[in-house]
Design an enzyme around this catalytic site. Structure first.
Site, PDB file in Angstrom:
ATOM      1  N   CYS A 159       6.926  48.681  28.115  1.00 19.73           N
ATOM      2  CA  CYS A 159       7.722  48.164  29.233  1.00 19.73           C
ATOM      3  C   CYS A 159       7.288  46.752  29.605  1.00 19.73           C
ATOM      4  O   CYS A 159       8.031  46.015  30.275  1.00 19.73           O
ATOM      5  CB  CYS A 159       7.636  49.085  30.442  1.00 19.73           C
ATOM      6  SG  CYS A 159       5.962  49.353  31.060  1.00 19.73           S
ATOM      7  N   GLN A 191      -0.455  55.607  33.266  1.00 22.05           N
ATOM      8  CA  GLN A 191      -1.768  55.643  32.625  1.00 22.05           C
ATOM      9  C   GLN A 191      -2.870  56.042  33.606  1.00 22.05           C
ATOM     10  O   GLN A 191      -3.816  56.751  33.229  1.00 22.05           O
ATOM     11  CB  GLN A 191      -2.076  54.277  32.004  1.00 22.05           C
ATOM     12  CG  GLN A 191      -3.377  54.247  31.214  1.00 22.05           C
ATOM     13  CD  GLN A 191      -3.584  52.932  30.477  1.00 22.05           C
ATOM     14  OE1 GLN A 191      -2.622  52.295  30.051  1.00 22.05           O
ATOM     15  NE2 GLN A 191      -4.823  52.507  30.323  1.00 22.05           N
ATOM     16  N   HIS A 230       1.645  48.829  26.761  1.00 25.39           N
ATOM     17  CA  HIS A 230       2.848  49.376  27.397  1.00 25.39           C
ATOM     18  C   HIS A 230       4.078  48.596  26.934  1.00 25.39           C
ATOM     19  O   HIS A 230       4.187  47.401  27.181  1.00 25.39           O
ATOM     20  CB  HIS A 230       2.714  49.290  28.921  1.00 25.39           C
ATOM     21  CG  HIS A 230       1.694  50.234  29.479  1.00 25.39           C
ATOM     22  ND1 HIS A 230       2.032  51.322  30.261  1.00 25.39           N
ATOM     23  CD2 HIS A 230       0.343  50.269  29.351  1.00 25.39           C
ATOM     24  CE1 HIS A 230       0.931  51.979  30.600  1.00 25.39           C
ATOM     25  NE2 HIS A 230      -0.104  51.353  30.073  1.00 25.39           N
ATOM     26  N   CYS A 266       6.202  56.151  29.468  1.00 23.78           N
ATOM     27  CA  CYS A 266       6.130  55.661  30.844  1.00 23.78           C
ATOM     28  C   CYS A 266       7.225  56.342  31.665  1.00 23.78           C
ATOM     29  O   CYS A 266       8.396  56.345  31.276  1.00 23.78           O
ATOM     30  CB  CYS A 266       6.315  54.150  30.851  1.00 23.78           C
ATOM     31  SG  CYS A 266       6.607  53.453  32.488  1.00 23.78           S
ATOM     32  N   GLU A 267       6.867  56.919  32.792  1.00 25.32           N
ATOM     33  CA  GLU A 267       7.854  57.640  33.596  1.00 25.32           C
ATOM     34  C   GLU A 267       8.802  56.703  34.344  1.00 25.32           C
ATOM     35  O   GLU A 267       9.826  57.142  34.873  1.00 25.32           O
ATOM     36  CB  GLU A 267       7.162  58.567  34.588  1.00 25.32           C
ATOM     37  CG  GLU A 267       6.386  57.885  35.681  1.00 25.32           C
ATOM     38  CD  GLU A 267       5.733  58.883  36.635  1.00 25.32           C
ATOM     39  OE1 GLU A 267       5.563  58.534  37.808  1.00 25.32           O
ATOM     40  OE2 GLU A 267       5.395  60.004  36.207  1.00 25.32           O
ATOM     41  N   HIS A 268       8.499  55.409  34.361  1.00 26.56           N
ATOM     42  CA  HIS A 268       9.347  54.464  35.086  1.00 26.56           C
ATOM     43  C   HIS A 268      10.534  53.977  34.251  1.00 26.56           C
ATOM     44  O   HIS A 268      11.616  53.760  34.796  1.00 26.56           O
ATOM     45  CB  HIS A 268       8.519  53.254  35.546  1.00 26.56           C
ATOM     46  CG  HIS A 268       7.397  53.624  36.457  1.00 26.56           C
ATOM     47  ND1 HIS A 268       6.173  52.984  36.444  1.00 26.56           N
ATOM     48  CD2 HIS A 268       7.298  54.585  37.410  1.00 26.56           C
ATOM     49  CE1 HIS A 268       5.380  53.522  37.348  1.00 26.56           C
ATOM     50  NE2 HIS A 268       6.025  54.498  37.940  1.00 26.56           N
ATOM     51  N   HIS A 269      10.316  53.805  32.945  1.00 30.26           N
ATOM     52  CA  HIS A 269      11.381  53.275  32.086  1.00 30.26           C
ATOM     53  C   HIS A 269      11.669  54.137  30.860  1.00 30.26           C
ATOM     54  O   HIS A 269      12.554  53.822  30.071  1.00 30.26           O
ATOM     55  CB  HIS A 269      11.023  51.853  31.614  1.00 30.26           C
ATOM     56  CG  HIS A 269      10.795  50.878  32.726  1.00 30.26           C
ATOM     57  ND1 HIS A 269       9.531  50.555  33.181  1.00 30.26           N
ATOM     58  CD2 HIS A 269      11.668  50.173  33.484  1.00 30.26           C
ATOM     59  CE1 HIS A 269       9.631  49.681  34.164  1.00 30.26           C
ATOM     60  NE2 HIS A 269      10.916  49.432  34.373  1.00 30.26           N
TER      61      HIS A 269
END
Length: 230
Positions: free
Chosen positions: A191, A161, A189, A120-123
């Site tokens: 996250c 995704q 996920h 995941c590019e956020h976390h």
């Protein structure tokens, strides 16, 4: 058609001799070797920089990077991150490698339950699951393993995704020019599991439908029924 195969740094190169003289083939080999050497040099410098960054992170977390258990952790983490994002250095053209074939076939082709792992590019934590791919050939088919390789190219990057689903569908559509492409991803996920709302049993499902899969409800329904896991 006569051809020969050579192996350079683990890559098998097929050289078609018709239309190429010996000097041309040797020049192509030399160019491939130079590219491989440049890539290895770049990889080495990137590893060192990422290793240093992980050392900084560990120190800022209050850890002692000199203790036995952490001595090589920054290097291991750097190599792991490089592997998990190796898709940035790969292209669809490279992996298809002449694996598209002319074939008078127009019925649906499905490869389902392709295992997928991404970050995941956020976390920067994993999400993973299964990808289902279907396409309607338009006189062209592709080696089935190449569909899984396309998934690998785009999943081995920092992702969300929704974008991953669209990228896979678009890549197949551009490469094969089929009558339609359908991609569904079901993923967990971390996250949402390890942090935040901590919902252990949640799954995210995304789809991308192109061509006849988007325009014809019966075609779309057939794909969804055939890929449903009972």
């Amino acid at each position: 058609m006569a051809y020969q195969k050579s192996e350079i740094s683990g890559h098998v190169i097929t050289e078609y001799l018709n239309g190429f003289d010996e000097k041309s083939i040797e020049a192509k080999k030399a160019e491939l070797i130079r590219k491989q050497q440049n890539k290895e040099s770049d990889d080495g410098s990137h590893i060192s920089a990422i290793e240093a960054a992980y050392s900084t992170v560990l120190r800022e977390l209050g850890e002692n990077v000199e203790r036995e258990g952490l001595l090589r952790t920054p290097l291991r983490a750097a190599k792991a991150m490089q592997f998990l994002t190796k898709g940035y250095n790969e292209t669809v053209e490279d992996i298809l490698n002449n694996a598209i074939f002319n074939e008078n076939h127009h019925e649906m082709v499905i490869v389902k339950d392709i295992e997928m792992f991404s970050l995941c590019e956020h976390h920067l934590v994993p999400f993973f699951g299964k990808v289902h791919i279907g396409y309607l050939p338009n006189n062209k088919v592709v080696g089935l393993s190449k569909l899984a390789r396309i998934v690998e190219i785009f999943s081995r990057r920092l992702q969300v995704q929704e974008r991953l689903t669209k990228q896979i569908a678009t890549a197949i559509s551009e490469a094969l020019e089929p009558a339609g492409v359908a991609v569904v991803i079901e993923a967990v996920h971390m996250c949402m599991v390890m942090r935040g709302v901590q919902k252990m049993n949640s799954k995210t499902v995304t789809s991308s439908m192109l061509g006849q899969f988007q325009e014809d409800p019966k075609t779309r329904e057939e794909f969804l029924v055939l890929t449903k896991n009972n």
